[in-house]
Design an enzyme around this catalytic site. Structure first.
Site, short mmCIF file in Angstrom:
data_model
loop_
_atom_site.label_atom_id
_atom_site.label_comp_id
_atom_site.label_asym_id
_atom_site.label_seq_id
_atom_site.Cartn_x
_atom_site.Cartn_y
_atom_site.Cartn_z
CD GLN A 1 -8.35 0.96 -0.88
OE1 GLN A 1 -7.76 0.22 -0.48
NE2 GLN A 1 -8.02 2.36 -0.70
CB ALA B 1 -5.09 10.52 -2.77
CD GLU C 1 -3.09 8.76 1.61
OE1 GLU C 1 -3.64 9.66 1.26
OE2 GLU C 1 -2.48 7.91 0.88
CB THR D 1 0.52 13.54 -7.37
OG1 THR D 1 0.85 11.95 -7.54
CG2 THR D 1 0.67 13.68 -6.14
CG PHE E 1 -5.56 -0.61 5.72
CD1 PHE E 1 -6.40 0.49 6.79
CD2 PHE E 1 -5.92 -1.82 6.02
CE1 PHE E 1 -7.06 0.47 7.76
CE2 PHE E 1 -6.68 -2.04 7.15
CZ PHE E 1 -7.26 -1.05 8.08
NE ARG F 1 -4.60 5.43 7.39
CZ ARG F 1 -5.27 5.18 8.67
NH1 ARG F 1 -4.92 3.83 9.10
NH2 ARG F 1 -6.04 5.97 9.02
CG PHE G 1 0.00 6.64 -3.04
CD1 PHE G 1 -0.65 5.27 -3.37
CD2 PHE G 1 0.40 7.49 -4.04
CE1 PHE G 1 -0.92 4.87 -4.61
CE2 PHE G 1 0.19 7.11 -5.40
CZ PHE G 1 -0.49 5.92 -5.63
NE ARG H 1 0.39 11.23 -2.50
CZ ARG H 1 -0.29 12.53 -2.11
NH1 ARG H 1 0.13 12.93 -1.02
NH2 ARG H 1 -1.20 12.84 -2.68
CD GLU I 1 -5.12 3.58 -5.24
OE1 GLU I 1 -4.64 3.84 -4.20
OE2 GLU I 1 -5.29 4.51 -5.96
#
Lengths: 782, 160
Positions: free
Chosen positions: A218, A531, A733, A462, A249, A363, A365, A331, A253
């Site tokens: 990703q 995100a 998400e 964020t 998902f 997903r 996060f 988060r 990442e």
């Protein structure tokens, strides 16, 4: 000056009104026919060049924590087919593949911090030989006692990152003065991604130390950077590419990087193409999962069930390294309010270090854990007050003068009152509440539960600097368009949506827009596709690129035809020029002859976001996405079996760019969330070995787990309040967290056993967890 | 265990075409299809027979090709996704999957489609509930189940 020229960023807000032919249509996924005919090429499907070698990672199977004092790799090297074995000594650059903070060695240099930590990699002529050889290493070890659970890590007081907290008001004083108060605690389980396509990378060495890496990632930019860092070559020598993933998902990442780096190290050393595809069991053992948490809270409330103050503490199992745990746990805190106003509040998060694989993005996060804790608080207040749980939720939801989040951002775009009212009506909540009560009074063994949960989810990274994107658009002289952008396709339909934007801008049909593989060679310095922001930021970048090309074409046409620029438009394959029109293809050919540039790089950065983490102030999100779900379940109080009977969802995607794709994301996200809160249980033994490392022991939802009645609708939105791509909202998400309604419904069913007693139900609500809660209820005194 | 084993011959009819292979006897049908015949439409998801991504038809029956050895299927007729239909001439089930958006990432899709084709032949498409039960061996992590069931129901309705 034309309107387009006066708005070089292309952010002029003309996307709310108008007639659209490609965007806001339910067009099918760009790879649809390829998927159903088996023609879509994933990395493992690429025809291997002659001489391709296969790589398999190896680890020390004896310990989860300690160190090895000696490694004997001779049996590995002696295995037929083995070409070479890589260890830390074979890393020319830096032996680290962490996303930012460090602490993730590519190969362990002697310290073992979890069971499954990679120590070496076998490079062999076949994948089978590499995998067999990888089991033959012999280790002499010094064993230390591993910290496996949240409790272990809390007792040992070990952390991967410092504690973080924010809030407002004198929480303890308000709690003390509150008419009522309750304390709660729940365990919130983790989740394995189980992308159907496991982690894979294919590295092809080039000249001058160049390396081309196909990676199921990703985050191609991070793969590029980490490969360069490991090989000790400039970033410019490395290209990372991905056409599509078989699911991501969040699991690809940061944690696709290690496999790409190892494949590249193997290719650099052998000068041959090298492929590393993790075996499923290795994948589940060696890659991180959703963080599991212990959430503890104290909440004060009044006689009407309105929260006066709350203190919420989250203790997260982060695994052995920091990875993305900073953002993930932040988060959790950002969503510990879910959709509710807490007048006085203090939210705390501890990021605990355990000797387990490093937990990572998944997903939502971290958001889902916060949401689940908030919903537990509402359910507990409902039990204590005897109020209907939906009534408690409605009384606590954000509203006028009750609209500032615990982190200081004002909620300006709240559409929950409308969404809740509509779903309450369409789900027939009140009548079904009565039916559930009647059912439960008739049935001794089977009990029904009903729950209605709202959702508010903040959209933007964020980490502020990630909110940027690039796109590259070429128009060729036959009028066909080449589209490239920084986002990656993992099934979510991102490429389709961005192509829709480009087709709309040029007034072309979708078949004129060629979607191409994401590569760091075309669009550099990108953010991960994460995100939920993929379409928001890459769609904008592509639109900006198109508008730059259009501005040049408009100026050219205006001059050629003597027509004012504001009377020139692009639609139906034509350039509309005053009262006449010329085919787009003709205009493009003429423009080329007139030496007009037909290519452009678009760049977008999300406006308005100002979050300052050190001071815990500012605005972390451009906007919120909203939704609500109503779920009904039946549990068997003798066995713990559970069935989801019916689910109704109403979800806000602004003005949908593609209703078919968005509905698919909502259904799929919900099903994935339902798995998280019901059947998906990760289990490590006391030696730190993951015992649920295959689909035989780890249960994700299958077709028969989907509820009989599953009604999903899009909220009829006037469009995103903020200027987003055609006024749409992110969708990847948020719907996952609508599955909190399933968990609350199970809670409701268990709670029916003894009114006034709060069921000690932990997530996931497996049959065992349900039975534990049922047993506790039967023993509880009112 | 030695890595070199004597190779054995195996004859398969794959998508109507006769194929003769010399394989290590431990070669799964899946690996023979993917690595030897380069029919990469059949996917490897778990290698444990638990996810269904590698489903193919052997003499018309659905099997997970990672759990059967190529040599065990000597003389058999195998249908993979490539043999079901082509982009220009889709099988009705393939067309229904497109029409119903019955996939997201696409990785489980070939297995889902072959499983669905066999399910109808088995007579297990009588109701949504029956379809869901008999498709429960094919995992879709994207959760496109509602649309998968819809696609199968559509085709079953046409054929029924």
């Amino acid at each position: 000056m034309s309107a387009l020229e006066s708005d070089p960023d292309g952010l002029r807000d003309d996307s709310q009104e108008g007639v659209f032919s490609v965007v806001r249509q339910p067009v099918r996924h760009d790879s649809a026919v390829k998927h159903v005919t088996g023609q879509a090429i994933y990395i493992d499907d690429m025809r291997e060049p002659e001489g391709t070698l296969h790589v398999a990672p190896g680890f020390c199977r004896q310990i989860a924590r300690g160190r090895f004092t000696a490694v004997d790799l001779d049996p590995v090297r002696a295995f037929p087919g083995v070409v070479t074995v890589l260890t830390a000594a074979d890393v020319p650059g830096v032996n680290d593949c962490s996303p930012s903070i460090g602490g993730d060695p590519i190969f362990s240099e002697g310290v073992v911090e979890f069971w499954g930590q990679v120590v070496f990699a076998v490079v062999a002529t076949t994948r089978d030989a590499a995998r067999r050889a990888a089991t033959l290493a012999r280790f002499e070890v010094v064993t230390e006692t591993p910290a496996i659970t949240v409790a272990d890590a809390r007792a040992a007081d070990i952390h991967v990152l410092p504690e973080y907290r924010f809030g407002r008001g004198d929480v303890e004083a308000v709690l003390a003065d509150s008419p009522k108060r309750l304390d709660g605690r729940m365990v919130i389980g983790g989740q394995e991604h189980f992308y159907l396509e496991g982690q894979i990378a294919f590295a092809l060495p080039g000249e001058d130390g160049d390396m081309h890496v196909h990676s199921s990632t990703q985050h191609p930019t991070e793969v590029q950077h980490l490969v360069a860092k490991a090989l000790a070559v400039p970033d410019a020598a490395v290209t990372a590419e991905v056409r599509r993933m078989g699911g991501g998902f969040g699991g690809k990442e940061s944690q696709a990087s290690q496999w790409a780096v190892i494949a590249a190290l193997a290719a650099a050393k052998t000068r041959r193409p090298c492929k590393l595809r993790l075996d499923r069991d290795d994948d589940m053992v060696m890659t991180g999962k959703r963080h599991d948490d212990v959430a503890e809270f104290a909440v004060g409330y009044d006689a009407d069930g309105r929260v006066t103050a709350t203190r919420m503490d989250f203790y997260a199992r982060c695994g052995y390294s920091a990875d993305l745990s900073l953002g993930v746990n932040d988060r959790t805190m950002f969503h510990a309010d879910n959709a509710y106003f807490y007048p006085a509040v203090r939210i705390l998060s501890q990021r605990l270090k355990t000797n387990t694989v490093s937990n990572t993005a998944f997903r939502g996060f971290g958001g889902p854990q916060g949401v689940l804790a908030a919903e537990r608080m509402m359910d507990a207040i409902a039990v204590e007050t005897g109020l209907d749980p939906l009534e408690v939720r409605k009384r606590n939801i954000y509203g006028p003068d009750r609209d500032v989040t615990p982190y200081g951002m004002k909620v300006e775009d709240n559409v929950l009152p409308e969404i809740i009212a509509e779903l309450e009506r369409t789900s027939d909540y009140a009548a079904r509440r009565a039916e559930v009560k009647a059912f439960n009074s008739r049935n001794r063994i089977l009990k029904k539960g009903l729950a209605f949960t709202p959702l508010k989810f903040g959209i933007s990274f964020t980490l502020v600097h990630l909110n940027q994107a690039g796109a590259l658009v070429h128009v060729y002289t036959d009028g066909s368009v080449h589209l490239n952008h920084g986002g990656t396709e993992m099934g979510q339909g991102l490429n389709t949506k961005v192509a829709q934007v480009v087709a709309e801008e040029f007034g072309l049909t979708l078949d004129r827009v060629k979607i191409t593989a994401t590569t760091t060679g075309k669009v550099p310095n990108t953010a991960p596709t994460a995100a939920s922001s993929g379409t928001d930021i890459n769609g904008m970048a592509a639109q900006i690129a198109c508008r730059q090309i259009k501005a040049r074409l408009v100026a050219f046409v205006a001059n050629e035809f003597g027509t004012p620029e504001d009377q020139i438009a692009f639609r139906d394959g034509q350039v509309i020029i005053g009262n006449g029109s010329v085919p787009f293809t003709e205009v493009v050919k003429k423009a080329f002859i007139a030496r007009i540039q037909l290519s452009s790089a678009g760049y977008y950065k999300t406006p308005k976001i100002t979050w300052n983490r050190d001071r815990a102030e500012g605005r972390p999100f451009l906007y919120f996405a909203y939704g609500a779900a109503c779920s009904e379940v039946t549990i068997d109080t003798m066995t713990g079996e559970m069935k989801v009977d019916r689910v109704d969802i109403l979800h806000d995607v602004g003005k949908s760019l593609n209703p078919a794709i968005d509905i698919g994301q909502i259904e799929g996200g919900f099903v994935q969330g339902m798995g998280w809160v019901t059947t998906e249980e990760l289990w490590w033994d006391d030696k730190g070995r993951l015992r649920t490392h295959a689909p035989s022991t780890y249960k994700i939802p299958c077709a028969s787990d989907v509820p009989d009645a599953f009604n999903v609708a899009l909220y009829d939105s006037p469009g995103n309040r903020e200027i987003t791509i055609f006024r749409s909202k992110a969708v990847g998400e948020p719907p996952l967290m609508l599955a909190a309604s399933v968990f609350s419904a199970v809670f409701d069913a268990v709670a029916s056993l003894k009114p006034g007693v709060i069921p000690p139900l932990d997530a996931p609500a497996t049959p065992e967890a349900i039975m534990r809660a049922v047993t506790a209820m039967r023993r509880a005194e009112v | 265990m030695p890595v070199d084993s004597p190779v054995v011959p195996v004859a398969l009819t794959v998508n109507g075409k006769p194929e003769r292979l010399e394989v290590d006897p431990r070669t799964t049908l899946l690996d023979a299809l993917r690595d030897r015949l380069h029919l990469s439409g059949t996917k490897k998801g778990c290698g444990l027979g638990q996810c269904g991504a590698c489903t193919v038809l052997v003499d018309g029956r659905r099997v997970v090709s990672c759990l059967t050895l190529a040599v065990m299927n000597d003389g058999a007729s195998v249908t993979t996704i490539e043999g079901l239909g082509t982009p220009d001439a889709l099988h009705p089930m393939q067309a229904a999957f497109v029409a119903c958006d019955a996939f997201q990432c696409g990785y489980c899709t070939p297995g889902q489609i072959l499983s669905a084709v066999a399910l109808i032949d088995e007579g297990h498409a009588g109701s949504d509930e029956e379809i869901r039960e008999h498709m429960s061996g094919n995992l879709c992590r994207c959760g496109a189940y509602a649309n998968i069931v819809e696609a199968i129901r559509t085709v079953a309705g046409q054929e029924g």
